[in-house]
Write a protein that holds these residues in place. Structure first.
Motif, PDB file in Angstrom:
ATOM      1  N   PHE A 105       0.830  -1.206   0.000  1.00 57.04           N
ATOM      2  CA  PHE A 105       0.000   0.000   0.000  1.00 57.04           C
ATOM      3  C   PHE A 105       0.861   1.252   0.000  1.00 57.04           C
ATOM      4  CE2 PHE A 105      -2.292  -3.277   2.357  1.00 57.04           C
ATOM      5  CZ  PHE A 105      -3.540  -3.265   1.751  1.00 57.04           C
ATOM      6  N   ASP A 106       0.280   2.351  -0.540  1.00 58.90           N
ATOM      7  CA  ASP A 106       0.916   3.654  -0.335  1.00 58.90           C
ATOM      8  C   ASP A 106       0.364   4.228   0.966  1.00 58.90           C
ATOM      9  OD1 ASP A 106      -1.565   4.872  -0.826  1.00 58.90           O
ATOM     10  OD2 ASP A 106      -1.020   5.570  -2.818  1.00 58.90           O
ATOM     11  N   LEU A 107       0.709   5.458   1.301  1.00 53.25           N
ATOM     12  CA  LEU A 107       0.298   6.014   2.586  1.00 53.25           C
ATOM     13  C   LEU A 107      -1.160   6.435   2.655  1.00 53.25           C
ATOM     14  CD1 LEU A 107       3.381   7.958   3.930  1.00 53.25           C
ATOM     15  CD2 LEU A 107       2.608   5.646   4.385  1.00 53.25           C
ATOM     16  N   THR A 108      -1.888   6.357   1.542  1.00 52.68           N
ATOM     17  CA  THR A 108      -3.328   6.599   1.597  1.00 52.68           C
ATOM     18  C   THR A 108      -4.083   5.278   1.611  1.00 52.68           C
ATOM     19  OG1 THR A 108      -3.508   6.763  -0.807  1.00 52.68           O
ATOM     20  CG2 THR A 108      -3.153   8.823   0.417  1.00 52.68           C
ATOM     21  N   LEU A 109      -3.347   4.186   1.804  1.00 56.36           N
ATOM     22  CA  LEU A 109      -3.869   2.826   1.821  1.00 56.36           C
ATOM     23  C   LEU A 109      -4.481   2.412   0.487  1.00 56.36           C
ATOM     24  CD1 LEU A 109      -5.291   2.455   5.434  1.00 56.36           C
ATOM     25  CD2 LEU A 109      -3.065   1.806   4.536  1.00 56.36           C
ATOM     26  N   THR A 110      -3.946   2.955  -0.584  1.00 57.93           N
ATOM     27  CA  THR A 110      -4.300   2.491  -1.914  1.00 57.93           C
ATOM     28  C   THR A 110      -3.447   1.264  -2.207  1.00 57.93           C
ATOM     29  OG1 THR A 110      -4.825   4.726  -2.655  1.00 57.93           O
ATOM     30  CG2 THR A 110      -4.333   3.098  -4.377  1.00 57.93           C
ATOM     31  N   GLU A 111      -4.103   0.186  -2.579  1.00 55.71           N
ATOM     32  CA  GLU A 111      -3.370  -1.048  -2.867  1.00 55.71           C
ATOM     33  C   GLU A 111      -2.579  -0.897  -4.157  1.00 55.71           C
ATOM     34  OE1 GLU A 111      -4.631  -5.302  -4.445  1.00 55.71           O
ATOM     35  OE2 GLU A 111      -5.361  -4.977  -2.409  1.00 55.71           O
ATOM     36  N   LEU A 112      -1.283  -1.219  -4.087  1.00 59.06           N
ATOM     37  CA  LEU A 112      -0.406  -1.117  -5.249  1.00 59.06           C
ATOM     38  C   LEU A 112      -0.097  -2.479  -5.860  1.00 59.06           C
ATOM     39  CD1 LEU A 112       2.104   1.464  -3.743  1.00 59.06           C
ATOM     40  CD2 LEU A 112       0.102   1.916  -5.180  1.00 59.06           C
ATOM     41  N   ALA A 113      -0.106  -3.524  -5.038  1.00 63.24           N
ATOM     42  CA  ALA A 113       0.168  -4.881  -5.538  1.00 63.24           C
ATOM     43  C   ALA A 113      -0.318  -5.885  -4.506  1.00 63.24           C
ATOM     44  CB  ALA A 113       1.662  -5.065  -5.794  1.00 63.24           C
TER      45      ALA A 113
ATOM     46  N   GLY B 268       5.914 -13.637  -1.089  1.00 58.95           N
ATOM     47  CA  GLY B 268       4.874 -12.644  -1.350  1.00 58.95           C
ATOM     48  C   GLY B 268       5.409 -11.223  -1.241  1.00 58.95           C
ATOM     49  N   ILE B 269       6.242 -10.975  -0.235  1.00 58.01           N
ATOM     50  CA  ILE B 269       6.841  -9.643  -0.086  1.00 58.01           C
ATOM     51  C   ILE B 269       7.716  -9.317  -1.288  1.00 58.01           C
ATOM     52  CG2 ILE B 269       8.545  -8.311   1.241  1.00 58.01           C
ATOM     53  CD1 ILE B 269       7.331  -9.570   3.788  1.00 58.01           C
ATOM     54  N   ALA B 270       8.538 -10.278  -1.697  1.00 63.24           N
ATOM     55  CA  ALA B 270       9.402 -10.058  -2.865  1.00 63.24           C
ATOM     56  C   ALA B 270       8.565  -9.796  -4.113  1.00 63.24           C
ATOM     57  CB  ALA B 270      10.317 -11.266  -3.074  1.00 63.24           C
ATOM     58  N   GLU B 271       7.456 -10.534  -4.272  1.00 66.78           N
ATOM     59  CA  GLU B 271       6.615 -10.376  -5.460  1.00 66.78           C
ATOM     60  C   GLU B 271       5.947  -9.006  -5.515  1.00 66.78           C
ATOM     61  OE1 GLU B 271       2.509 -12.198  -7.309  1.00 66.78           O
ATOM     62  OE2 GLU B 271       3.849 -13.585  -6.266  1.00 66.78           O
ATOM     63  N   VAL B 272       5.364  -8.543  -4.387  1.00 74.71           N
ATOM     64  CA  VAL B 272       4.666  -7.258  -4.447  1.00 74.71           C
ATOM     65  C   VAL B 272       5.645  -6.110  -4.651  1.00 74.71           C
ATOM     66  CG1 VAL B 272       2.635  -8.042  -3.162  1.00 74.71           C
ATOM     67  CG2 VAL B 272       4.522  -6.946  -1.918  1.00 74.71           C
ATOM     68  N   LEU B 273       6.831  -6.197  -4.051  1.00 78.27           N
ATOM     69  CA  LEU B 273       7.830  -5.147  -4.270  1.00 78.27           C
ATOM     70  C   LEU B 273       8.279  -5.122  -5.730  1.00 78.27           C
ATOM     71  CD1 LEU B 273      10.016  -5.466  -1.045  1.00 78.27           C
ATOM     72  CD2 LEU B 273       8.364  -3.664  -1.587  1.00 78.27           C
ATOM     73  N   ARG B 274       8.475  -6.311  -6.302  1.00 75.80           N
ATOM     74  CA  ARG B 274       8.900  -6.408  -7.697  1.00 75.80           C
ATOM     75  C   ARG B 274       7.792  -5.914  -8.635  1.00 75.80           C
ATOM     76  NH1 ARG B 274      10.128 -11.281  -7.346  1.00 75.80           N
ATOM     77  NH2 ARG B 274       8.197 -12.166  -8.125  1.00 75.80           N
ATOM     78  N   THR B 275       6.557  -6.329  -8.385  1.00 74.83           N
ATOM     79  CA  THR B 275       5.429  -5.945  -9.232  1.00 74.83           C
ATOM     80  C   THR B 275       5.250  -4.428  -9.266  1.00 74.83           C
ATOM     81  OG1 THR B 275       4.288  -8.026  -8.788  1.00 74.83           O
ATOM     82  CG2 THR B 275       2.932  -6.192  -9.553  1.00 74.83           C
ATOM     83  N   ALA B 276       5.352  -3.799  -8.100  1.00 76.46           N
ATOM     84  CA  ALA B 276       5.153  -2.344  -8.017  1.00 76.46           C
ATOM     85  C   ALA B 276       6.447  -1.566  -8.251  1.00 76.46           C
ATOM     86  CB  ALA B 276       4.571  -1.978  -6.658  1.00 76.46           C
ATOM     87  N   GLU B 277       7.548  -2.278  -8.482  1.00 73.92           N
ATOM     88  CA  GLU B 277       8.857  -1.657  -8.686  1.00 73.92           C
ATOM     89  C   GLU B 277       9.216  -0.717  -7.540  1.00 73.92           C
ATOM     90  OE1 GLU B 277       8.738   0.096 -12.583  1.00 73.92           O
ATOM     91  OE2 GLU B 277       8.710  -1.849 -13.571  1.00 73.92           O
TER      92      GLU B 277
END
Length: 198
Positions: free
Chosen positions: A100-108, A136-145
């Motif tokens: 999430f970003d700081l507005t809790l918008t899902e990024l991945a 899962g952590i590695a995947e979401v970080l990679r997906t959202a760059e």
């Protein structure tokens, strides 16, 4: 410098920053004028704190509103891109990891299914859960760059009771999944490549 109540100027500054960020996060966007009564801070303190937060990229302008006379008031909000957070849910049938970003918008998002252990029932192997969280952590970080250095924190929800210990951090007692005193925080810190402050 320490004040008579034991608080330092640094403590007071941190409290003021926290008050402004909290108000903007939960009630924003808000003008500097509205932040004063909402936080209990003087207009001078608001001006100083906001200037610092804007300079650090934590707060940004979000448009303006008309005032009851004079110039329009500039609205401020927490800058969504100033940090990232990860939420992990260890459920009965899957592990879900969301960025999430700081507005809790899902990024991945990443999900990994959980299967009962060989002994039957709803007992899940600790190593499998740790691997699912790590992957899962590695995947979401990679997906959202998003580089891991941008993370402010990782929160993990688990079924059971969480105890905090000096040696292992968060220890999980999860009867429904067959965990008894599992040092989950220590295992994750050993398995997941994140900055130590996260």
């Amino acid at each position: 410098m320490t004040r008579s109540n034991g608080r330092t100027v640094r403590d007071l500054r941190r409290e003021n920053r926290t008050a402004v960020l909290r108000r903007l996060y939960f009630d924003g966007p808000m003008s500097r004028f509205a932040l004063g009564p909402a936080t209990g801070l003087s207009s001078g303190s608001i001006s100083n704190v906001v200037a610092e937060l804007v300079a650090e990229g934590l707060v940004e302008e979000a448009g303006s509103v008309d005032s009851a006379g004079g110039r329009p008031r500039i609205l401020l909000r927490v800058a969504p891109a100033s940090g990232r957070m990860i939420g992990v849910d260890v459920g009965e049938t899957r592990v879900r990891v969301e960025l999430f970003d700081l507005t809790l918008t899902e990024l991945a998002r990443a999900e990994r299914p959980l299967a009962p252990s060989a002994e039957g029932g709803e007992r899940y192997e600790v190593g499998v859960v740790v691997d699912h969280i790590r992957d899962g952590i590695a995947e979401v970080l990679r997906t959202a760059e998003v580089p891991a250095e941008r993370l402010l924190g990782v929160g993990i929800g688990v079924p059971g009771i969480v105890e905090r210990t000096d040696a292992d951090g968060a220890v999980v007692h999860g009867q429904t999944i067959g965990w008894d005193a599992v040092p989950l925080e220590r295992l994750l810190r050993e398995a997941v490549d994140l900055p130590p402050e996260v």
